[in-house]
Scaffold this active site. Structure first.
Site, PDB file in Angstrom:
ATOM      1  N   HIS A  21       0.648  -0.998   0.194  1.00  0.00           N
ATOM      2  CA  HIS A  21       0.194  -0.376   0.179  1.00  0.00           C
ATOM      3  C   HIS A  21       1.098   1.036  -0.510  1.00  0.00           C
ATOM      4  O   HIS A  21       0.398   2.199  -0.592  1.00  0.00           O
ATOM      5  CB  HIS A  21      -0.909   0.130   1.251  1.00  0.00           C
ATOM      6  CG  HIS A  21      -2.038  -1.110   1.590  1.00  0.00           C
ATOM      7  ND1 HIS A  21      -2.078  -1.892   2.375  1.00  0.00           N
ATOM      8  CD2 HIS A  21      -3.157  -1.614   0.458  1.00  0.00           C
ATOM      9  CE1 HIS A  21      -3.164  -2.850   2.244  1.00  0.00           C
ATOM     10  NE2 HIS A  21      -3.328  -2.523   1.056  1.00  0.00           N
ATOM     11  N   LYS A  45     -15.397  -9.288   3.798  1.00  0.00           N
ATOM     12  CA  LYS A  45     -13.910  -9.003   4.885  1.00  0.00           C
ATOM     13  C   LYS A  45     -14.529  -8.809   6.844  1.00  0.00           C
ATOM     14  O   LYS A  45     -15.552  -7.916   6.751  1.00  0.00           O
ATOM     15  CB  LYS A  45     -12.922  -8.406   4.378  1.00  0.00           C
ATOM     16  CG  LYS A  45     -12.349  -8.425   3.239  1.00  0.00           C
ATOM     17  CD  LYS A  45     -11.010  -7.491   2.227  1.00  0.00           C
ATOM     18  CE  LYS A  45     -10.915  -7.234   1.137  1.00  0.00           C
ATOM     19  NZ  LYS A  45     -10.243  -6.078   1.108  1.00  0.00           N
ATOM     20  N   ARG A  95      -1.710  -6.306  -7.657  1.00  0.00           N
ATOM     21  CA  ARG A  95      -0.314  -7.231  -7.626  1.00  0.00           C
ATOM     22  C   ARG A  95      -0.561  -8.102  -8.394  1.00  0.00           C
ATOM     23  O   ARG A  95       0.704  -8.704  -9.191  1.00  0.00           O
ATOM     24  CB  ARG A  95      -0.886  -8.142  -6.145  1.00  0.00           C
ATOM     25  CG  ARG A  95      -1.099  -7.011  -5.244  1.00  0.00           C
ATOM     26  CD  ARG A  95      -1.186  -7.528  -3.958  1.00  0.00           C
ATOM     27  NE  ARG A  95      -2.597  -8.218  -4.206  1.00  0.00           N
ATOM     28  CZ  ARG A  95      -3.800  -8.294  -3.392  1.00  0.00           C
ATOM     29  NH1 ARG A  95      -3.406  -7.449  -2.169  1.00  0.00           N
ATOM     30  NH2 ARG A  95      -4.794  -8.771  -3.508  1.00  0.00           N
ATOM     31  N   SER A 133      -3.207  -7.729   2.536  1.00  0.00           N
ATOM     32  CA  SER A 133      -3.409  -7.961   4.316  1.00  0.00           C
ATOM     33  C   SER A 133      -4.193  -8.768   4.819  1.00  0.00           C
ATOM     34  O   SER A 133      -3.556  -9.254   5.815  1.00  0.00           O
ATOM     35  CB  SER A 133      -4.312  -6.684   4.098  1.00  0.00           C
ATOM     36  OG  SER A 133      -4.032  -5.157   4.319  1.00  0.00           O
TER      37      SER A 133
END
Length: 170
Positions: A21, A45, A95, A133
């Site tokens: 990040h 989440k 990513r 994360s």
């Protein structure tokens, strides 16, 4: 228009904020005059930190950067948030190929909602691409070392929270 401030929005849950990040924030801030980091909660989440804790964490991690950065919580459609901030750009980090498919679909939907706001994708630095994360939290929960994925202060935050959860669980 000359003199118009270019505002970009970088949205995410940042639970916790990772070195990946931070890489996108540093590089993205160079593309705009002002970068608004939008901290949100993804209903799919389960966050380790509250929105307020994540806001404080992101703010703390960005303090040393030489850029106009504002950290703001939001709980609305991303396009509505971007419009409220006066943004012309939504910044997204990629990513892997799997990220691209999801992000491509989101960018298309966002374009339907407001075609005046562009989505700009930045590839994470190669050394940081595997960091997520979700994986950082999982590694920490199983007592793995997360020092390569987060700053030292975020590492302390994560380990303290996991210790609190373990103590509360008995």
């Amino acid at each position: 228009m000359a003199g118009q401030v270019r505002i970009g929005v970088y949205p995410g849950t940042f639970d916790p904020i990772t070195l990946g990040h931070m890489d996108i924030i540093r590089r993205g801030a160079k593309l705009v005059d002002k970068l608004v980091i939008g901290v949100t909660t993804n209903p799919s989440k389960s966050p380790l930190f509250t929105v307020e804790e994540r806001l404080a964490m992101v703010q703390r991690e960005c303090e040393g950067l030489d850029a106009d950065i504002e950290v703001v919580a939001f709980g609305s459609l991303l396009m509505h948030f971007a419009e409220q901030q006066g943004a012309g750009i939504i910044l997204r980090g990629l990513r892997a190929v799997a990220d691209f498919e999801y992000e491509y679909q989101m960018a298309g939907m966002n374009q339907y909602l407001n075609d005046r706001i562009e989505t700009v994708f930045l590839m994470a630095d190669v050394s940081l691409q595997p960091i997520a994360s979700r994986l950082v939290k999982e590694i920490a929960m199983f007592d793995g070392d997360i020092a390569k994925f987060v700053t030292p202060t975020v590492r302390v935050d994560v380990l303290e929270r996991i210790a609190e959860q373990r103590q509360a669980a008995g």
